[in-house]
Design a protein around this motif. Structure first.
Motif, PDB file in Angstrom:
ATOM      1  N   ASP A   7      38.692  49.892  34.860  1.00 20.93           N
ATOM      2  CA  ASP A   7      37.772  50.596  35.762  1.00 20.93           C
ATOM      3  C   ASP A   7      37.348  49.698  36.913  1.00 20.93           C
ATOM      4  O   ASP A   7      37.245  50.142  38.062  1.00 20.93           O
ATOM      5  N   LEU A   8      37.098  48.432  36.602  1.00 18.94           N
ATOM      6  CA  LEU A   8      36.701  47.493  37.653  1.00 18.94           C
ATOM      7  C   LEU A   8      37.829  47.308  38.664  1.00 18.94           C
ATOM      8  O   LEU A   8      37.597  47.304  39.881  1.00 18.94           O
ATOM      9  N   ARG A   9      39.038  47.139  38.170  1.00 15.23           N
ATOM     10  CA  ARG A   9      40.179  46.951  39.073  1.00 15.23           C
ATOM     11  C   ARG A   9      40.366  48.174  39.974  1.00 15.23           C
ATOM     12  O   ARG A   9      40.657  48.036  41.162  1.00 15.23           O
ATOM     13  N   LYS A  10      40.187  49.336  39.414  1.00 18.51           N
ATOM     14  CA  LYS A  10      40.310  50.550  40.216  1.00 18.51           C
ATOM     15  C   LYS A  10      39.276  50.569  41.329  1.00 18.51           C
ATOM     16  O   LYS A  10      39.595  50.893  42.485  1.00 18.51           O
ATOM     17  N   SER A  11      38.037  50.217  41.011  1.00 17.64           N
ATOM     18  CA  SER A  11      36.975  50.224  42.021  1.00 17.64           C
ATOM     19  C   SER A  11      37.182  49.152  43.081  1.00 17.64           C
ATOM     20  O   SER A  11      36.698  49.287  44.209  1.00 17.64           O
ATOM     21  N   GLY A  64      37.607  36.495  51.369  1.00 17.25           N
ATOM     22  CA  GLY A  64      36.745  35.443  51.918  1.00 17.25           C
ATOM     23  C   GLY A  64      35.445  35.381  51.142  1.00 17.25           C
ATOM     24  O   GLY A  64      35.438  35.453  49.920  1.00 17.25           O
ATOM     25  N   TYR A  65      34.343  35.298  51.854  1.00 18.51           N
ATOM     26  CA  TYR A  65      33.034  35.304  51.194  1.00 18.51           C
ATOM     27  C   TYR A  65      32.715  36.738  50.789  1.00 18.51           C
ATOM     28  O   TYR A  65      32.816  37.655  51.600  1.00 18.51           O
ATOM     29  N   THR A  66      32.365  36.964  49.543  1.00 19.38           N
ATOM     30  CA  THR A  66      32.175  38.321  49.042  1.00 19.38           C
ATOM     31  C   THR A  66      30.914  38.438  48.207  1.00 19.38           C
ATOM     32  O   THR A  66      30.518  37.487  47.518  1.00 19.38           O
ATOM     33  N   ASP A  67      30.296  39.614  48.247  1.00 18.43           N
ATOM     34  CA  ASP A  67      29.146  39.879  47.390  1.00 18.43           C
ATOM     35  C   ASP A  67      29.564  40.602  46.104  1.00 18.43           C
ATOM     36  O   ASP A  67      28.718  41.036  45.327  1.00 18.43           O
ATOM     37  N   ARG A  68      30.898  40.692  45.883  1.00 17.71           N
ATOM     38  CA  ARG A  68      31.411  41.343  44.669  1.00 17.71           C
ATOM     39  C   ARG A  68      32.102  40.323  43.758  1.00 17.71           C
ATOM     40  O   ARG A  68      32.971  40.671  42.958  1.00 17.71           O
ATOM     41  N   MET A  69      31.678  39.080  43.880  1.00 21.22           N
ATOM     42  CA  MET A  69      32.294  37.990  43.123  1.00 21.22           C
ATOM     43  C   MET A  69      32.284  38.273  41.622  1.00 21.22           C
ATOM     44  O   MET A  69      33.288  38.093  40.924  1.00 21.22           O
ATOM     45  N   LEU A  70      31.163  38.733  41.110  1.00 21.85           N
ATOM     46  CA  LEU A  70      31.052  38.969  39.673  1.00 21.85           C
ATOM     47  C   LEU A  70      32.037  40.036  39.203  1.00 21.85           C
ATOM     48  O   LEU A  70      32.612  39.926  38.126  1.00 21.85           O
ATOM     49  N   GLU A  71      32.242  41.062  40.014  1.00 19.72           N
ATOM     50  CA  GLU A  71      33.174  42.125  39.638  1.00 19.72           C
ATOM     51  C   GLU A  71      34.612  41.612  39.607  1.00 19.72           C
ATOM     52  O   GLU A  71      35.386  41.954  38.707  1.00 19.72           O
ATOM     53  N   TYR A  72      34.977  40.781  40.597  1.00 20.16           N
ATOM     54  CA  TYR A  72      36.320  40.198  40.594  1.00 20.16           C
ATOM     55  C   TYR A  72      36.518  39.307  39.366  1.00 20.16           C
ATOM     56  O   TYR A  72      37.594  39.313  38.747  1.00 20.16           O
ATOM     57  N   PRO A  76      45.666  46.703  41.203  1.00 24.65           N
ATOM     58  CA  PRO A  76      46.492  47.360  40.172  1.00 24.65           C
ATOM     59  C   PRO A  76      45.778  47.312  38.821  1.00 24.65           C
ATOM     60  O   PRO A  76      45.293  46.259  38.396  1.00 24.65           O
ATOM     61  N   GLU A  77      45.725  48.431  38.151  1.00 25.05           N
ATOM     62  CA  GLU A  77      44.927  48.521  36.926  1.00 25.05           C
ATOM     63  C   GLU A  77      45.581  47.847  35.726  1.00 25.05           C
ATOM     64  O   GLU A  77      44.890  47.360  34.828  1.00 25.05           O
ATOM     65  N   GLU A  78      46.924  47.797  35.697  1.00 20.10           N
ATOM     66  CA  GLU A  78      47.625  47.333  34.497  1.00 20.10           C
ATOM     67  C   GLU A  78      48.150  45.903  34.610  1.00 20.10           C
ATOM     68  O   GLU A  78      48.580  45.330  33.617  1.00 20.10           O
ATOM     69  N   MET A  79      48.152  45.312  35.801  1.00 15.61           N
ATOM     70  CA  MET A  79      48.753  43.988  35.977  1.00 15.61           C
ATOM     71  C   MET A  79      47.845  42.879  35.470  1.00 15.61           C
ATOM     72  O   MET A  79      46.617  42.957  35.585  1.00 15.61           O
TER      73      MET A  79
END
Length: 398
Positions: free
Chosen positions: A200-204, A271-279, A208-211
């Motif tokens: 779900d996180l990868r989709k958002s 680059g600099y991101t505010d979604r670091m935790l999700e990645y 790729p969801e399966e890699m």
């Protein structure tokens, strides 16, 4: 009723100092904002004093230099150990920027703190030298407490059992049961709301969801072996999603944008991101230097780690803690061998499982509430009227 001023001073010397301070300030505000005045201070820039600005810039540039030239980083931390707590603190304050020490005293006094909570040694040093002297608390985000974090304060907090035991052993006269506490790691509070489902996180995130997904980071300054590792993986065209995070390193980010996959590797530089935790949470494997914050976050999300670099003794201790004590990390400094290990995990995913389980086992050792309550208890020694009435207290007692 007078509200005591609790100051949280920020220091730009890497995200490993900033993120834990955010975590404890947020939790303290959530629990006690009705009883205390909370001040989040951009300490080195808000007064406009040029000496303080330059001092912080030099703190930051020292971190960058240590990452680019690890021999300098190891020499720097060796020097701290050699000279000891007081001399190392005094010398750094005196010589990093002439005039900054007295400016720091002045600005700390201007903030009129009753208690200062810091995750970097410098604000604590200033607070200990002003009158009236406030209560002080330091949180050390590293695996072991270097001498600058052993400068006197009223309460020291550390999150690794090995770091706690070593500090008690090495500084018997300095630390006791009251002024050194073992607490959960001060991870950002947003981490607890990040979904656990990787697909779900990868989709958002548009991945790729399966890699098999590999997340690479080298701290806020993006200086390390990411470029070399990415080049090798792209050349081999491995069937993985590769996410190098460049932070403030714009030059590296632009270089990555010019690098293309041969067709199989999904190359997704940011680059600099505010979604670091999700990645991080969306990944299967972390590769990067052993910064305290990034490895702790990887562990929180159950992501095994390949440590690709030590910039200082401090980072070496962190890497060895996760490798030898936790069991979630492995040390591989050669880019080709990192790619070999990724290929091995692709072919034999069961070999990654012990590292994943070791990372998962640490999840309960996170959160800022215990630290916030310890800090408030310390504040109550100076302001006992802040305490909540005991259960069953009479109206007169209340």
């Amino acid at each position: 009723m007078y509200k005591p001023r609790v100051v949280f001073p920020y220091t730009e010397a890497g995200l490993g100092h900033i993120m834990p301070l955010n975590a404890i300030a947020d939790k303290f505000e959530e629990l006690y904002s009705d009883r205390v005045e909370i001040v989040r201070s951009q300490f080195f820039t808000e007064s406009g004093n040029e000496d303080l600005k330059i001092f912080e810039e030099r703190l930051s540039s020292t971190v960058v230099r240590a990452n680019r030239h690890p021999h300098f980083g190891f020499f720097m931390t060796f020097s701290m150990d050699f000279w000891g707590v007081r001399l190392a603190s005094w010398a750094t304050m005196k010589h990093l920027k002439n005039g900054a020490r007295k400016a720091g005293y002045r600005h700390m006094a201007e903030l009129k703190p009753d208690l200062v909570v810091s995750t970097h040694w410098a604000p604590n040093y200033y607070a200990r030298h002003i009158r009236p002297r406030p209560l002080t608390v330091m949180y050390c985000p590293d695996a072991e407490m270097n001498p600058l974090f052993c400068y006197f304060c009223d309460l020291d907090l550390v999150s690794t059992p090995t770091g706690y035991e070593l500090a008690r052993k090495m500084y018997r006269r300095r630390f006791n049961d009251d002024n050194l506490k073992l607490v959960p790691y001060l991870i950002r509070n947003e981490a607890f709301s990040v979904p656990r489902d990787k697909r779900d996180l990868r989709k958002s995130l548009g991945l790729p969801e399966e890699m098999f997904t590999v997340f690479l980071a080298e701290g806020g300054y993006g200086i390390g072996k990411m470029e070399e590792i990415c080049s090798v993986v792209l050349e081999r065209d491995l069937p993985v999603t590769l996410i190098p995070v460049c932070g403030r390193n714009e030059e590296l980010y632009r270089k990555f944008l010019g690098m293309k996959s041969k067709g199989t590797t999904c190359f997704h530089p940011i680059g600099y991101t505010d979604r670091m935790l999700e990645y991080e949470a969306a990944s299967d494997l972390f590769c990067g230097k052993s910064g305290a914050n990034i490895i702790a976050e990887a562990c929180f999300f159950g992501v095994p780690q390949i440590v690709t670099k030590y910039a200082t003794n401090i980072e070496q201790h962190i890497g060895e803690y996760y490798e030898n004590t936790v069991g979630s990390a492995m040390k591989i400094f050669d880019a080709e061998k990192v790619a070999d290990k990724i290929e091995e995990f692709l072919q034999y995913p069961e070999r990654l499982e012990p590292f994943r389980k070791a990372a998962e086992s640490q999840r309960e050792n996170y959160g800022a509430e215990q630290s916030a309550r310890l800090i408030f208890d310390l504040l109550c020694t100076k302001f006992p009227e802040l305490k909540e009435p005991a259960e069953g207290a009479t109206e007169a007692e209340k």
